[in-house]
Scaffold this motif. Structure first.
Motif, PDB file in Angstrom:
ATOM      1  N   LYS A  30      16.737   3.436   0.269  1.00 23.55           N
ATOM      2  CA  LYS A  30      15.265   3.607   0.476  1.00 23.55           C
ATOM      3  C   LYS A  30      14.945   5.103   0.291  1.00 23.55           C
ATOM      4  CE  LYS A  30      14.174  -0.105   3.285  1.00 23.55           C
ATOM      5  NZ  LYS A  30      13.582  -0.688   4.564  1.00 23.55           N
ATOM      6  N   ILE A  31      13.671   5.435  -0.184  1.00 29.62           N
ATOM      7  CA  ILE A  31      13.295   6.983  -0.301  1.00 29.62           C
ATOM      8  C   ILE A  31      12.641   7.199   0.912  1.00 29.62           C
ATOM      9  CG2 ILE A  31      11.417   8.244  -1.428  1.00 29.62           C
ATOM     10  CD1 ILE A  31      11.940   6.611  -3.948  1.00 29.62           C
ATOM     11  N   VAL A  32      13.057   8.140   1.588  1.00 34.02           N
ATOM     12  CA  VAL A  32      12.467   8.706   2.678  1.00 34.02           C
ATOM     13  C   VAL A  32      11.570   9.809   2.697  1.00 34.02           C
ATOM     14  CG1 VAL A  32      14.192   7.521   4.129  1.00 34.02           C
ATOM     15  CG2 VAL A  32      14.528  10.042   3.235  1.00 34.02           C
ATOM     16  N   GLN A  33      11.578  10.291   1.474  1.00 38.37           N
ATOM     17  CA  GLN A  33      10.638  11.828   1.646  1.00 38.37           C
ATOM     18  C   GLN A  33      10.564  12.171   0.011  1.00 38.37           C
ATOM     19  OE1 GLN A  33      11.851  15.363   3.184  1.00 38.37           O
ATOM     20  NE2 GLN A  33      10.117  16.653   2.696  1.00 38.37           N
ATOM     21  N   LEU A  34       9.257  12.609  -0.285  1.00 43.15           N
ATOM     22  CA  LEU A  34       8.677  13.130  -1.611  1.00 43.15           C
ATOM     23  C   LEU A  34       8.693  14.671  -1.349  1.00 43.15           C
ATOM     24  CD1 LEU A  34       6.122  10.588  -2.154  1.00 43.15           C
ATOM     25  CD2 LEU A  34       8.461  10.293  -2.816  1.00 43.15           C
ATOM     26  N   ALA A  35       8.814  15.315  -2.532  1.00 40.46           N
ATOM     27  CA  ALA A  35       8.399  16.536  -2.353  1.00 40.46           C
ATOM     28  C   ALA A  35       7.980  17.028  -3.790  1.00 40.46           C
ATOM     29  CB  ALA A  35       9.880  17.801  -1.914  1.00 40.46           C
ATOM     30  N   THR A  36       6.899  17.960  -3.949  1.00 40.44           N
ATOM     31  CA  THR A  36       6.391  18.465  -5.082  1.00 40.44           C
ATOM     32  C   THR A  36       6.084  20.047  -5.063  1.00 40.44           C
ATOM     33  OG1 THR A  36       4.149  17.627  -4.184  1.00 40.44           O
ATOM     34  CG2 THR A  36       5.254  16.179  -5.722  1.00 40.44           C
ATOM     35  N   LYS A  56       0.829  -1.176   0.097  1.00 39.76           N
ATOM     36  CA  LYS A  56      -0.153   0.020   0.013  1.00 39.76           C
ATOM     37  C   LYS A  56       0.906   1.286  -0.015  1.00 39.76           C
ATOM     38  CE  LYS A  56      -4.211  -1.553   2.344  1.00 39.76           C
ATOM     39  NZ  LYS A  56      -5.284  -1.297   3.423  1.00 39.76           N
ATOM     40  N   VAL A  57       0.307   2.520  -0.261  1.00 39.86           N
ATOM     41  CA  VAL A  57       0.996   3.531  -0.149  1.00 39.86           C
ATOM     42  C   VAL A  57       1.262   3.904   1.275  1.00 39.86           C
ATOM     43  CG1 VAL A  57       0.719   6.207  -0.075  1.00 39.86           C
ATOM     44  CG2 VAL A  57      -0.103   4.776  -2.114  1.00 39.86           C
ATOM     45  N   VAL A  58       2.486   4.348   1.621  1.00 35.79           N
ATOM     46  CA  VAL A  58       3.094   4.698   3.039  1.00 35.79           C
ATOM     47  C   VAL A  58       3.329   6.265   3.110  1.00 35.79           C
ATOM     48  CG1 VAL A  58       4.078   2.437   3.264  1.00 35.79           C
ATOM     49  CG2 VAL A  58       5.320   4.149   2.343  1.00 35.79           C
ATOM     50  N   ASP A  59       3.471   7.040   1.977  1.00 35.80           N
ATOM     51  CA  ASP A  59       3.500   8.474   2.084  1.00 35.80           C
ATOM     52  C   ASP A  59       3.195   8.962   0.660  1.00 35.80           C
ATOM     53  OD1 ASP A  59       4.560  10.722   3.150  1.00 35.80           O
ATOM     54  OD2 ASP A  59       6.661  10.486   2.834  1.00 35.80           O
ATOM     55  N   PHE A  60       2.915  10.210   0.737  1.00 38.31           N
ATOM     56  CA  PHE A  60       2.768  10.952  -0.459  1.00 38.31           C
ATOM     57  C   PHE A  60       3.152  12.546  -0.246  1.00 38.31           C
ATOM     58  CE2 PHE A  60      -1.453  11.003   1.741  1.00 38.31           C
ATOM     59  CZ  PHE A  60      -1.710  12.308   2.076  1.00 38.31           C
ATOM     60  N   SER A  61       3.097  13.091  -1.366  1.00 37.83           N
ATOM     61  CA  SER A  61       3.265  14.599  -1.533  1.00 37.83           C
ATOM     62  C   SER A  61       2.602  15.292  -2.458  1.00 37.83           C
ATOM     63  CB  SER A  61       4.875  15.048  -1.643  1.00 37.83           C
ATOM     64  OG  SER A  61       4.723  16.561  -1.652  1.00 37.83           O
ATOM     65  N   VAL A  62       1.744  16.344  -2.169  1.00 37.69           N
ATOM     66  CA  VAL A  62       0.750  16.861  -3.395  1.00 37.69           C
ATOM     67  C   VAL A  62       1.325  18.433  -3.660  1.00 37.69           C
ATOM     68  CG1 VAL A  62      -1.557  17.625  -3.471  1.00 37.69           C
ATOM     69  CG2 VAL A  62      -1.207  15.930  -1.768  1.00 37.69           C
ATOM     70  N   GLY A  63       1.291  18.362  -5.072  1.00 39.25           N
ATOM     71  CA  GLY A  63       1.915  19.430  -5.919  1.00 39.25           C
ATOM     72  C   GLY A  63       0.616  20.154  -6.154  1.00 39.25           C
ATOM     73  N   GLY A  64       0.734  21.287  -7.023  1.00 40.75           N
ATOM     74  CA  GLY A  64      -0.255  22.216  -7.377  1.00 40.75           C
ATOM     75  C   GLY A  64      -1.424  21.494  -8.311  1.00 40.75           C
ATOM     76  N   MET A  65      -0.947  20.570  -9.079  1.00 40.83           N
ATOM     77  CA  MET A  65      -1.850  19.802 -10.040  1.00 40.83           C
ATOM     78  C   MET A  65      -1.578  18.384  -9.951  1.00 40.83           C
ATOM     79  SD  MET A  65      -3.475  22.328 -12.792  1.00 40.83           S
ATOM     80  CE  MET A  65      -1.557  22.775 -13.398  1.00 40.83           C
ATOM     81  N   HIS A  66      -0.736  17.737  -9.071  1.00 36.49           N
ATOM     82  CA  HIS A  66      -0.129  16.523  -9.162  1.00 36.49           C
ATOM     83  C   HIS A  66       0.118  15.845  -7.860  1.00 36.49           C
ATOM     84  CE1 HIS A  66       3.953  18.147  -9.118  1.00 36.49           C
ATOM     85  NE2 HIS A  66       4.262  16.838  -9.071  1.00 36.49           N
ATOM     86  N   THR A  67       0.131  14.642  -7.874  1.00 36.24           N
ATOM     87  CA  THR A  67       0.455  14.153  -6.612  1.00 36.24           C
ATOM     88  C   THR A  67       1.630  12.704  -6.808  1.00 36.24           C
ATOM     89  OG1 THR A  67      -1.497  14.503  -5.551  1.00 36.24           O
ATOM     90  CG2 THR A  67      -0.209  12.570  -4.462  1.00 36.24           C
TER      91      THR A  67
END
Length: 499
Positions: free
Chosen positions: A172-178, A94-105
């Protein structure tokens, strides 16, 4: 925005912003020449692992909701479970983290893979969406609606894997940014990869120096190393390293890079540079304004401030259109309050304390700050007709109708003009601009003035953990409550609080 009149001037006008610098802000040359001698004071965070159900809502005319290409999914008035991010679709995770941009995720799953959806005009999805079948509207169909312009792009509206990240082994990826036009990921070895571009007032600015205008797949940012956190604004990025030094790059026209960028050197702003801010443990960014917290619990802000979103007024206790904080400046009212999270929209800001309190300030026009009109502080700025326009003073928010009800907040989130707070046991309160359904409160006749609990079937038995929002849509992730009695008890508790 016209110049505003303040109801009552503050007492402290001893300096331009009523503040002074402390040791966290020094010269860039000092950091450059002292870098090797500075100790490591920050650690790379561990990768997140809690599996989440993902809910989306708002207006998705640009594929923002990730619910597939059907035109009926362009408007979702309350949180809806995204079936494309189920355990079955993600092959046992499943998804464990996400980041929301202006018009995308961007969304990270438990197998260290990144998924993306939304508008891909600037290459922010990190994958090729040009092969999507074009679905045209049948104007002669019986159910044809003049306001319905057909189905969405199937490639952009359906979550799919970002290209090129799978090959980076052993990390491993530890953070997302948008941002509005760029995406980035941080690995546990301190490396940052990014793709997309930055834009400015004149249009396309570019991706990296004058060499790359648009980057469609993930590229390592070689100028960065030992990074522990990244934060995205509208068209800029911040990065924090193990030594507590902050870097910034992208569009700096509102001084969101913490330094002056001359037009003849504009492409240098596309290269990450430190700007004299160190001893920092946390960074955050709104659309055009930024924040940092140092290891002495001092909070700094810089960037656009015309609505007091940086929490400053000028030497005369006034706000003016185009007001800028040109370099990191101490915010005395937030320092030593144990602030653990800051989330900011286009012209407003929220701050969360370790004790679960939320402070809000900035623009009032669309009720972004969540303070009822009859409870606005005396520091509120009003226009020439006496209408409140902004609150430059961090003001504690109340959740629920009963005061001192014991509610504590564990997470906050902001869209461009709306806001969220997640309670300790996973309910969400929302407020702000309501026309796009982004608050998740259903059809609204007006903007939402004060924090109002989201009540809907899809999330009522979920403990929401994280939340985010873009220009006109929102995303949350939560864990289903397995014990039905526990879920019912939680519902009864909040019904009493909100009575």
């Amino acid at each position: 925005m016209v110049a505003l009149e303040r109801k009552r001037k503050g007492a402290d006008s001893s300096s331009k912003n009523g503040t002074k610098k402390t040791k966290a802000a020094v010269s860039s040359s000092f950091i450059l020449h002292s870098y090797s001698r500075l100790p490591n004071i920050n650690q790379v965070p561990e990768a997140k692992s809690v599996p989440l159900d993902i809910f989306v809502w708002g207006t998705g005319s640009m594929c923002e909701l990730g619910l597939g290409p059907s035109s009926k999914n362009k408007e979702v008035k309350r949180p809806r479970l995204n079936p494309y991010l189920s355990e079955e679709r993600l092959e046992g995770t499943k998804v464990v983290d996400f980041s929301v941009g202006g018009m995308h995720t961007l969304a990270l799953d438990g197998k260290n893979k990144v998924w993306s959806w939304g508008c891909n005009d600037s290459g922010v999805l990190g994958r090729d969406t040009s092969k999507a079948k074009e679905v045209l509207k049948d104007l002669d169909a019986e159910d044809s609606d003049d306001d319905d312009d057909g189905d969405l792009n199937e490639e952009e509206s359906t979550p799919a894997l970002v290209d090129g990240l799978e090959s980076i082994k052993g990390t491993k990826i530890v953070q997302l940014a948008t941002t509005d036009n760029l995406s980035a990921v941080l690995y546990d070895n301190g490396d940052v990869y990014a793709w997309g571009c930055f834009r400015c007032n004149e249009g396309m600015l570019g991706f990296l120096r004058d060499e790359i205008k648009l980057q469609k797949t993930p590229l390592k940012i070689k100028e960065l190393k030992n990074i522990v956190q990244i934060a995205g604004g509208k068209d800029h990025l911040l990065a924090l390293d193990t030594k507590g030094i902050v870097y910034a790059w992208g569009n700096g026209q509102q001084f969101q890079l913490g330094r002056r960028v001359l037009d003849r050197h504009r492409f240098r702003s596309l290269e990450p540079q430190q700007f004299g801010l160190y001893n920092v443990k946390y960074i955050a960014s709104g659309a055009f304004h930024c924040f940092a917290i140092d290891h002495d619990d001092q909070v700094y802000a810089w960037g656009l401030n015309q609505y007091g979103q940086c929490s400053f007024t000028d030497a005369n206790g006034e706000l003016e259109d185009g007001s800028l904080i040109t370099k990191p400046t101490l915010i005395p009212s937030l320092s030593n309050k144990n602030i653990i999270q800051i989330s900011a929209g286009e012209h407003h800001t929220l701050a969360l304390t370790k004790d679960g309190e939320v402070f809000s300030w900035g623009r009032f026009d669309m009720k972004e700050v969540g303070i009822p009109k009859d409870k606005l502080p005396e520091s509120t700025f009003r226009d020439e007709h006496g209408n409140p326009r902004s609150v430059p003073t961090p003001t504690k928010l109340q959740f629920g109708k009963k005061k001192d009800n014991g509610l504590k907040i564990k997470a906050i989130g902001t869209g461009s003009h709306n806001s969220f707070a997640v309670t300790e046991d996973g309910f969400v309160y929302a407020w702000g601009f309501g026309d796009t359904y982004a608050p998740g409160l259903g059809p609204l006749d007006d903007d939402v003035e004060k924090p109002t609990r989201i009540v809907n079937t899809a999330t009522k038995f979920h403990n929401i953990e994280i939340i985010g929002a873009g220009g006109q849509f929102s995303v949350s992730g939560g864990v289903k409550i397995a014990d039905e009695d526990e879920g019912e008890d939680r519902l009864e508790k909040y019904e009493e609080i909100d009575e």
